[in-house]
Design a protein around this motif. Structure first.
Motif, mmCIF file in Angstrom:
data_model
loop_
_atom_site.group_PDB
_atom_site.id
_atom_site.type_symbol
_atom_site.label_atom_id
_atom_site.label_comp_id
_atom_site.label_asym_id
_atom_site.label_seq_id
_atom_site.Cartn_x
_atom_site.Cartn_y
_atom_site.Cartn_z
ATOM 1 N N LEU A 1 -19.074 20.715 -49.727
ATOM 2 C CA LEU A 1 -18.208 19.753 -49.047
ATOM 3 C C LEU A 1 -16.829 19.743 -49.700
ATOM 4 O O LEU A 1 -16.688 19.985 -50.899
ATOM 5 N N ILE A 2 -15.846 19.472 -48.868
ATOM 6 C CA ILE A 2 -14.459 19.397 -49.351
ATOM 7 C C ILE A 2 -13.955 18.001 -48.992
ATOM 8 O O ILE A 2 -14.029 17.599 -47.821
ATOM 9 N N PHE A 3 -13.485 17.262 -49.977
ATOM 10 C CA PHE A 3 -12.993 15.909 -49.700
ATOM 11 C C PHE A 3 -12.038 15.466 -50.804
ATOM 12 O O PHE A 3 -11.771 16.206 -51.745
ATOM 13 N N LEU A 4 -11.523 14.249 -50.652
ATOM 14 C CA LEU A 4 -10.632 13.691 -51.669
ATOM 15 C C LEU A 4 -11.356 12.556 -52.395
ATOM 16 O O LEU A 4 -12.306 11.962 -51.867
ATOM 17 N N LYS A 5 -10.881 12.261 -53.575
ATOM 18 C CA LYS A 5 -11.494 11.229 -54.431
ATOM 19 C C LYS A 5 -11.766 9.928 -53.675
ATOM 20 O O LYS A 5 -12.805 9.299 -53.838
ATOM 21 N N GLU A 6 -10.801 9.533 -52.819
ATOM 22 C CA GLU A 6 -10.911 8.232 -52.124
ATOM 23 C C GLU A 6 -12.176 8.126 -51.252
ATOM 24 O O GLU A 6 -12.617 7.030 -50.937
ATOM 25 N N SER A 7 -12.771 9.292 -50.869
ATOM 26 C CA SER A 7 -13.943 9.253 -49.980
ATOM 27 C C SER A 7 -15.257 9.411 -50.732
ATOM 28 O O SER A 7 -16.336 9.428 -50.126
ATOM 29 N N GLU A 8 -15.176 9.549 -52.055
ATOM 30 C CA GLU A 8 -16.353 9.875 -52.865
ATOM 31 C C GLU A 8 -17.541 8.933 -52.618
ATOM 32 O O GLU A 8 -18.663 9.390 -52.402
ATOM 33 N N GLU A 9 -17.284 7.623 -52.618
ATOM 34 C CA GLU A 9 -18.392 6.659 -52.525
ATOM 35 C C GLU A 9 -19.117 6.761 -51.193
ATOM 36 O O GLU A 9 -20.349 6.805 -51.139
ATOM 37 N N GLU A 10 -18.358 6.826 -50.092
ATOM 38 C CA GLU A 10 -18.985 6.917 -48.755
ATOM 39 C C GLU A 10 -19.794 8.208 -48.631
ATOM 40 O O GLU A 10 -20.873 8.220 -48.038
ATOM 41 N N ILE A 11 -19.287 9.273 -49.217
ATOM 42 C CA ILE A 11 -19.982 10.561 -49.106
ATOM 43 C C ILE A 11 -21.264 10.554 -49.941
ATOM 44 O O ILE A 11 -22.306 11.042 -49.514
ATOM 45 N N LYS A 12 -21.211 9.922 -51.112
ATOM 46 C CA LYS A 12 -22.402 9.850 -51.982
ATOM 47 C C LYS A 12 -23.527 9.049 -51.329
ATOM 48 O O LYS A 12 -24.699 9.295 -51.569
ATOM 49 N N GLU A 13 -23.153 8.083 -50.495
ATOM 50 C CA GLU A 13 -24.183 7.296 -49.801
ATOM 51 C C GLU A 13 -24.996 8.173 -48.864
ATOM 52 O O GLU A 13 -26.197 8.011 -48.721
#
Ligand code: PMV
Length: 332
Positions: A307-319
């Motif tokens: 996956l490619i994302f930015l720090k700001e999305s980390e929590e939603e993605i970890k869920e």
């Protein structure tokens, strides 16, 4: 046609070899955002298109080379002795032979991966880069980064890009001797950039990337269009990195990966690296995006999804992906 031996002779010239044993080196793995898929020269591993990657930081390969008192070479992978006839030992020792030339020394090679071998997590990239770095020290060759990247190409194309942190570009080059086909770092510092590795399978892939790409070039009607698209994707991704435009980068990288897999699916017979879990993950990424979380995926010659994302999305993605291994290439 030139051989790999010719290319090594051109790069090493008459450099003197002096043994320094043991020698140990680490190289990170890398994930291509603009993929290399198809060779213009089989012997020298010259690519049909330029590619761009991001380093996986501390995920990669450590290789130790020591002088063997026995009069034969030995190869160990994650502590396990590899039979001479195994493909791992063969590829490793063929590469050692290229660099060793006729220097009279036998070696013991110990390789440790902290990523699964041959599961599409680019272990061959870090593997050949670490092997060459260790050989460089073992034979006291003093190779430059450019020379390292050119030589590593002869082991595995993607290894050219494994000498750099952050983003790297591997130039296709034009010359038949491969002297302009090397990798270099892209000047960029993007602390919020994240790569997530979703390990869905550690099984060895059924088709090696070498066979997969050769079959695609020969037997896929979509290959030509892929080749043209990769030139456009290269420009889009390079520009996105320079502008730090995450949307442009993510969209182009995901599309580049899907187009590469489409060429394989259209192959006769088809080459399909995906597993049901891979497809589920792709759909979960799509769903996250529809809910407003900006995340993209890329896949290589294996079932695992990155996956490619930015720090700001980390929590939603970890869920959604609790087992995701997150790498911050510009921070770690
Ligand atoms: O370097 P190889 O032979 O392992 O091929 C790598 C191919 C891909 O991982 C699918 C793409 C890339 O550019 O790394």
């Amino acid at each position: 046609m030139l051989t790999a031996k010719d290319a090594v002779a051109r790069i090493l010239g008459n450099r003197e070899r002096t043994i320094s044993s043991p020698a140990k080196a680490f190289a990170p793995s890398n994930i291509a955002l603009c993929k290399y898929w198809g060779k213009r020269d089989q012997n020298l591993n010259l690519p049909n298109n330029s590619s761009i990657s991001v380093s996986l930081g501390s995920l990669g390969t450590t290789t130790k080379i020591s002088k063997n008192s026995n009069d034969y070479d030995e190869v160990f992978l994650d502590g396990v002795h590899q039979a001479d006839a195994s493909s791992f030992a063969k590829r490793t020792l063929d590469f050692v032979d290229l660099i060793r030339g006729d220097f009279p020394v036998n070696v013991r090679i110990e390789t440790e991966n902290n990523i699964p071998t041959a599961a599409g997590l680019a272990s061959s990239a870090s593997g050949f880069a670490a092997l060459l770095l260790a050989l460089n020290d073992f034979f006291s060759l003093n190779l430059s980064k450019r020379e390292l990247s050119e030589l590593a190409r002869m082991g595995s194309g993607s290894a050219t890009r494994s000498f750099y942190d952050g983003f790297a570009v591997w130039h296709r080059g034009e010359k038949v001797d491969g002297s302009d086909s090397f990798a270099e770092q892209i000047d960029c510092n993007w602390p919020d950039f994240r790569i997530g590795v979703l390990q869905l399978s550690t099984k060895e892939k059924p088709v090696s990337s070498r066979n997969g790409m050769n079959n695609t070039v020969e037997h896929s009607i979509l290959y030509q269009s892929w080749n043209e698209q990769s030139v456009r994707d290269y420009d889009l991704i390079m520009e996105a990195i320079q502008k730090q435009d995450f949307t442009q980068l993510g969209q182009a990288a995901e599309n580049n990966s899907m187009a590469m897999h489409a060429t394989m699916i259209a192959c006769k017979p088809m080459i399909l690296y995906w597993q049901p879990e891979s497809l589920t993950a792709m759909q979960q990424v799509q769903a996250l995006r529809q809910q407003g979380t900006e995340v993209y995926f890329t896949m290589d010659a294996g079932p695992n999804v990155k996956l490619i994302f930015l720090k700001e999305s980390e929590e939603e993605i970890k869920e959604v992906f609790p087992t995701l291994q997150i790498i911050a290439p510009f921070v770690d």
